[in-house]
Design an enzyme around this catalytic site. Structure first.
Site, PDB file in Angstrom:
ATOM      1  N   CYS A   1       0.841  -1.203   0.000  1.00 20.66           N
ATOM      2  CA  CYS A   1       0.000   0.000   0.000  1.00 20.66           C
ATOM      3  C   CYS A   1       0.875   1.253   0.000  1.00 20.66           C
ATOM      4  O   CYS A   1       1.994   1.244   0.477  1.00 20.66           O
ATOM      5  CB  CYS A   1      -0.883   0.024   1.243  1.00 20.66           C
ATOM      6  SG  CYS A   1      -2.000  -1.374   1.334  1.00 20.66           S
TER       7      CYS A   1
ATOM      8  N   ARG B   1       5.044   0.539  -6.029  1.00 23.29           N
ATOM      9  CA  ARG B   1       5.001  -0.349  -4.857  1.00 23.29           C
ATOM     10  C   ARG B   1       4.064  -1.533  -5.069  1.00 23.29           C
ATOM     11  O   ARG B   1       4.078  -2.491  -4.298  1.00 23.29           O
ATOM     12  CB  ARG B   1       4.553   0.448  -3.626  1.00 23.29           C
ATOM     13  CG  ARG B   1       5.523   1.549  -3.224  1.00 23.29           C
ATOM     14  CD  ARG B   1       4.871   2.538  -2.272  1.00 23.29           C
ATOM     15  NE  ARG B   1       4.517   1.964  -1.023  1.00 23.29           N
ATOM     16  CZ  ARG B   1       5.335   1.898   0.047  1.00 23.29           C
ATOM     17  NH1 ARG B   1       6.558   2.380  -0.057  1.00 23.29           N
ATOM     18  NH2 ARG B   1       4.953   1.368   1.177  1.00 23.29           N
TER      19      ARG B   1
ATOM     20  N   TRP C   1      -2.791  -2.512  -1.759  1.00 22.64           N
ATOM     21  CA  TRP C   1      -2.345  -3.847  -2.178  1.00 22.64           C
ATOM     22  C   TRP C   1      -3.083  -4.802  -1.254  1.00 22.64           C
ATOM     23  O   TRP C   1      -2.801  -4.854  -0.055  1.00 22.64           O
ATOM     24  CB  TRP C   1      -0.835  -3.970  -2.024  1.00 22.64           C
ATOM     25  CG  TRP C   1      -0.252  -5.225  -2.577  1.00 22.64           C
ATOM     26  CD1 TRP C   1      -0.015  -5.526  -3.890  1.00 22.64           C
ATOM     27  CD2 TRP C   1       0.175  -6.380  -1.837  1.00 22.64           C
ATOM     28  NE1 TRP C   1       0.558  -6.769  -4.008  1.00 22.64           N
ATOM     29  CE2 TRP C   1       0.677  -7.322  -2.763  1.00 22.64           C
ATOM     30  CE3 TRP C   1       0.200  -6.706  -0.494  1.00 22.64           C
ATOM     31  CZ2 TRP C   1       1.179  -8.560  -2.382  1.00 22.64           C
ATOM     32  CZ3 TRP C   1       0.700  -7.937  -0.094  1.00 22.64           C
ATOM     33  CH2 TRP C   1       1.175  -8.855  -1.048  1.00 22.64           C
TER      34      TRP C   1
ATOM     35  N   ASN D   1      -1.737   1.573   5.838  1.00 18.39           N
ATOM     36  CA  ASN D   1      -0.821   0.589   5.245  1.00 18.39           C
ATOM     37  C   ASN D   1      -0.360  -0.285   6.397  1.00 18.39           C
ATOM     38  O   ASN D   1       0.147   0.210   7.394  1.00 18.39           O
ATOM     39  CB  ASN D   1       0.380   1.298   4.592  1.00 18.39           C
ATOM     40  CG  ASN D   1       1.405   0.291   4.070  1.00 18.39           C
ATOM     41  OD1 ASN D   1       1.079  -0.880   3.865  1.00 18.39           O
ATOM     42  ND2 ASN D   1       2.644   0.726   3.885  1.00 18.39           N
ATOM     43  N   GLY D   2      -0.573  -1.581   6.284  1.00 20.62           N
ATOM     44  CA  GLY D   2      -0.150  -2.506   7.342  1.00 20.62           C
ATOM     45  C   GLY D   2      -1.224  -3.559   7.557  1.00 20.62           C
ATOM     46  O   GLY D   2      -2.127  -3.733   6.742  1.00 20.62           O
TER      47      GLY D   2
ATOM     48  N   GLU E   1      18.558 -16.710  -8.622  1.00 25.69           N
ATOM     49  CA  GLU E   1      18.191 -15.314  -8.947  1.00 25.69           C
ATOM     50  C   GLU E   1      17.662 -15.213 -10.368  1.00 25.69           C
ATOM     51  O   GLU E   1      16.672 -14.551 -10.642  1.00 25.69           O
ATOM     52  CB  GLU E   1      19.395 -14.405  -8.711  1.00 25.69           C
ATOM     53  CG  GLU E   1      19.213 -12.949  -9.099  1.00 25.69           C
ATOM     54  CD  GLU E   1      18.035 -12.255  -8.423  1.00 25.69           C
ATOM     55  OE1 GLU E   1      17.480 -12.812  -7.451  1.00 25.69           O
ATOM     56  OE2 GLU E   1      17.643 -11.179  -8.897  1.00 25.69           O
TER      57      GLU E   1
ATOM     58  N   LYS F   1      13.910 -13.891 -11.376  1.00 25.88           N
ATOM     59  CA  LYS F   1      13.677 -12.800 -12.342  1.00 25.88           C
ATOM     60  C   LYS F   1      12.690 -13.240 -13.413  1.00 25.88           C
ATOM     61  O   LYS F   1      11.737 -12.536 -13.729  1.00 25.88           O
ATOM     62  CB  LYS F   1      15.005 -12.379 -12.990  1.00 25.88           C
ATOM     63  CG  LYS F   1      15.938 -11.633 -12.087  1.00 25.88           C
ATOM     64  CD  LYS F   1      15.555 -10.193 -11.863  1.00 25.88           C
ATOM     65  CE  LYS F   1      14.917  -9.801 -10.579  1.00 25.88           C
ATOM     66  NZ  LYS F   1      15.244 -10.219  -9.297  1.00 25.88           N
TER      67      LYS F   1
ATOM     68  N   GLU G   1       9.026 -13.948 -11.917  1.00 27.39           N
ATOM     69  CA  GLU G   1       8.246 -12.849 -11.309  1.00 27.39           C
ATOM     70  C   GLU G   1       7.801 -11.809 -12.335  1.00 27.39           C
ATOM     71  O   GLU G   1       6.879 -11.058 -12.073  1.00 27.39           O
ATOM     72  CB  GLU G   1       9.029 -12.181 -10.177  1.00 27.39           C
ATOM     73  CG  GLU G   1      10.234 -11.378 -10.575  1.00 27.39           C
ATOM     74  CD  GLU G   1      10.846 -10.660  -9.367  1.00 27.39           C
ATOM     75  OE1 GLU G   1      10.115 -10.254  -8.464  1.00 27.39           O
ATOM     76  OE2 GLU G   1      12.070 -10.529  -9.344  1.00 27.39           O
TER      77      GLU G   1
ATOM     78  N   HIS H   1      19.105 -35.564  -9.133  1.00 23.95           N
ATOM     79  CA  HIS H   1      18.316 -36.101  -8.005  1.00 23.95           C
ATOM     80  C   HIS H   1      16.847 -35.720  -8.142  1.00 23.95           C
ATOM     81  O   HIS H   1      16.189 -35.414  -7.172  1.00 23.95           O
ATOM     82  CB  HIS H   1      18.905 -35.571  -6.690  1.00 23.95           C
ATOM     83  CG  HIS H   1      20.338 -35.930  -6.520  1.00 23.95           C
ATOM     84  ND1 HIS H   1      20.775 -37.157  -6.081  1.00 23.95           N
ATOM     85  CD2 HIS H   1      21.459 -35.235  -6.827  1.00 23.95           C
ATOM     86  CE1 HIS H   1      22.092 -37.193  -6.070  1.00 23.95           C
ATOM     87  NE2 HIS H   1      22.531 -36.037  -6.516  1.00 23.95           N
TER      88      HIS H   1
ATOM     89  N   LYS I   1       6.556  -3.978  -4.510  1.00 24.58           N
ATOM     90  CA  LYS I   1       7.989  -3.673  -4.463  1.00 24.58           C
ATOM     91  C   LYS I   1       8.537  -3.872  -3.058  1.00 24.58           C
ATOM     92  O   LYS I   1       9.648  -4.314  -2.866  1.00 24.58           O
ATOM     93  CB  LYS I   1       8.236  -2.230  -4.908  1.00 24.58           C
ATOM     94  CG  LYS I   1       9.699  -1.822  -4.912  1.00 24.58           C
ATOM     95  CD  LYS I   1      10.530  -2.678  -5.830  1.00 24.58           C
ATOM     96  CE  LYS I   1      12.001  -2.371  -5.767  1.00 24.58           C
ATOM     97  NZ  LYS I   1      12.826  -3.327  -6.525  1.00 24.58           N
TER      98      LYS I   1
END
Ligand code: AGP
Length: 613
Positions: free
Chosen positions: A2, A27, A74, A100-101, A486, A490, A493, A509, A608
């Protein structure tokens, strides 16, 4: 996450609010809204979708006002829709609030309020707050700021809130615990933001609200701040370390591409004043007071999330190879709940681009409670983690707007290299020749990245092969294993292609069962001690018709001939490979996402900064 924007002063509030929301879009969000004070009533407009949808909705409205609050949501509790969007109003429409929270005990509070006859319009936890504050304000007959403080003493969880009240038409009330909130100080005006982005174009004088504090913003008066014990606190005004052009895309189509191309500068900035090859010196001023504790650490525990966790895995190689002190790398979300054994001579390193990741904050607080020394590596100056840790080093990568982290990652690894070299040298743990080779190589990294960036078009052509694929596997050994993770993160996402990173040897394996002619296998096959083993793993993939896309050192003559596609990177010291190998992985993911029609800068469902659990 948010986003919060608020304004009170002598200018038209709406343009400041709507443009502030646009600065916070990065964000991540799914709905937005605005409330403005107009005479003795609050006008409220909110909608699901983009800020541009809200702007269109407001286009024909009378928006004249000099104070207001605005929010990008969000979703945590309740799906993205108009009802759940913020701001939320009290039943008598005299109070509006944005948040926000997460209010963790909201169900209990909601039930108590419903028992007292309150009717809820949304599924959000936030709406509990607006009714609770209004209830206390009316029953206790106290000042609004005091009603807010009293209400928040009932709350378990995190919050950054801003409140408008018809009964207090000259005041904005804000409060914070666990989620960030900044106050921009203007001439007879105040700006509020979740970070500096909506504030920097108006003022650079800011006050960071601390946990438990409540502030009253009255354009005709000095800022007043009280802590949770109702004690007045003197505002500490700081200079906002951010500038407007850093928030613009410039000549680039997307923030992510801009930030990939900014990496040479970001790495130079993260080394500035810390690496002097001529004087043979590596020094990090921010941790100098704690260097003894770090040199005598029983072990290092690195806590982080996502890409920052991958930087931590690279840090493990760096610290164990160079400093010869054991390192454990922990997902902050797991670490905080598993009642870990933490010794007072442990040194915890918290890595976070935003400095606001809830799980990493909690891990830092736990480590501090148990007496460990906590060092931070953050990118956002003045962020919560930067202020919670005993000491630390900023990455100085500049604002990272694209949700997928790129320049922050390479800047984090750069700071970890500097830390490891500085400690290894002081510990007498590193041969001078190795030390010189590494600091010279480190100094050349930005120009090596510039060389790789020239392959952007070549990498875009390779990306075409991935369009329509549904899976991919990334393989690497040693310091390239974190790069496999990584690279996979990338890709998944921003292009939504399922991708997994694996140690190359581990493929046998299980994952080798997935290999067929439809499976792209991206292999980090750069010059390293286990190169020959990686070649064997590539042969195992080819034997099962897997397609090989390899990241190789320019001088390579073997893997290039085994690959369907390859990307060359300049030769560099094995421990520094992640700094250069990450760039082709970032560009590959960027182009695959773009060719697949995805929103590169704001991928679906992602935020973000994950400032909630
Ligand atoms: C990285 O591309 C992701 N956006 C995400 O994994 C991110 O690294 C993670 O949320 C941690 O964020 P932080 O570095 O701000 O703590």
């Amino acid at each position: 996450m948010c986003g919060i924007v608020a304004y009170i002063g002598n200018k038209e509030a709406y343009p400041i609010l709507i443009n502030g929301l646009k600065r916070l879009e990065y964000r991540g969000y799914d709905s937005s809204g605005i409330a403005i004070m107009q005479g003795n009533k609050i006008s409220l407009y909110k909608s699901r979708g983009k800020v541009s949808d809200l702007e269109a909705y407001c286009a024909d409205k009378n928006l004249s006002s000099t104070m207001g609050i605005a929010h990008t949501r969000w979703a945590t509790h309740g799906e993205p829709n108009d009802q759940n969007a913020h701001p939320h109003l009290s039943e008598d429409s005299k109070l509006a609030l944005i948040h926000n929270g997460i209010i963790e005990n909201y169900l209990i509070l909601k039930q108590e309020l419903m028992n007292r006859g309150y009717v809820f319009e949304s599924e959000t936890d936030t709406e509990v707050l607006v009714h609770l504050i209004r209830d206390i304000y009316e029953k206790e007959k106290v000042e609004l700021a005091e009603a807010v403080r009293l209400a928040l003493t009932n709350v378990i969880g995190t919050y950054a809130i801003a409140i408008l009240s018809v009964d207090n038409p000259d005041e904005l009330i804000i409060a914070k615990k666990g989620s960030p909130l900044l106050i921009g100080i203007g001439e007879n005006e105040y700006f509020v933001g979740s970070d500096g982005a909506p504030i920097v174009s108006h003022t650079k004088k800011v006050v960071y609200l601390e946990d438990g504090e409540v502030a009253v913003l009255n354009a005709k008066k000095a800022l007043t701040i009280k802590n949770i014990k109702n004690e007045k606190k003197r505002p500490y005004i700081q200079e906002l370390e951010m500038n407007l052009e850093e928030l613009e895309k410039g000549k680039f189509e997307h923030y992510m591409l801009k930030e990939i191309f900014e990496q040479p500068k970001a790495i130079r900035d993260s080394m500035r004043g810390r690496l002097n090859v001529k004087k043979d010196v590596v020094s990090l001023g921010g941790i100098i007071e704690y260097e003894e504790k770090m040199l005598n650490a029983r072990r290092f525990i690195i806590v982080a999330c996502g890409t920052s966790w991958h930087a931590g895995l690279v840090g493990e190689h760096l610290f164990e190879s160079l400093v010869r002190i054991p390192v454990e790398v922990e997902y902050a979300s797991e670490f905080r709940y598993r009642n870990p054994i933490i010794y007072e001579d442990d040194v915890v390193i918290a890595i976070s681009q935003s400095g606001e990741t809830a799980d990493t904050i909690a891990a830092v607080e736990l480590a501090k409670e148990k007496g460990a020394t906590v060092i931070g590596i953050c990118n956002v100056v003045g962020s919560t983690i930067a202020r919670l840790t005993h000491a630390g080093s900023y990455t100085h990568a500049g604002p990272e707007i694209g949700v997928a982290s790129t320049k922050a990652f390479t800047a984090q690894v750069t700071v970890l290299v500097l830390m490891a070299l500085s400690l290894a040298r002081k510990k007498g743990q590193i041969a001078l020749s190795t030390y010189h080779q590494l600091i010279n190589d480190l100094e050349s990294i930005p120009s090596k990245i510039e060389k790789i960036l020239k392959q952007n078009e070549h990498i875009k052509e390779i990306a075409r092969y991935f369009v329509g694929k549904t899976n991919a596997i990334y393989l690497g050994r040693g310091v390239n294993f974190p790069m496999a993770l990584e690279g996979a993160l990338k890709l998944k996402e921003i292009s939504y292609i399922h991708a997994e990173g694996y140690p190359a040897a581990e493929m046998k394996h299980g994952p080798i069962a997935l290999i067929d002619e439809e499976m792209p296998v991206i292999v980090l096959a750069t010059e390293q001690e286990t190169y020959d083993k990686v070649v064997s793993n590539i042969q195992e993939v080819i034997a099962r018709k897997g397609k090989i896309i390899s990241i190789v050192t320019e001088s390579d003559t073997i893997v290039k001939n085994m690959s369907n596609f390859y990307i060359e990177i300049p030769q560099t010291a094995e421990l520094l490979t992640p700094l250069v190998a990450s760039v082709p992985l970032q560009l590959l993911a960027y182009h695959v996402a773009l060719l697949s029609g995805c929103d590169v800068d704001k991928p679906r469902n992602l935020a973000k900064s994950v400032s909630v659990e």
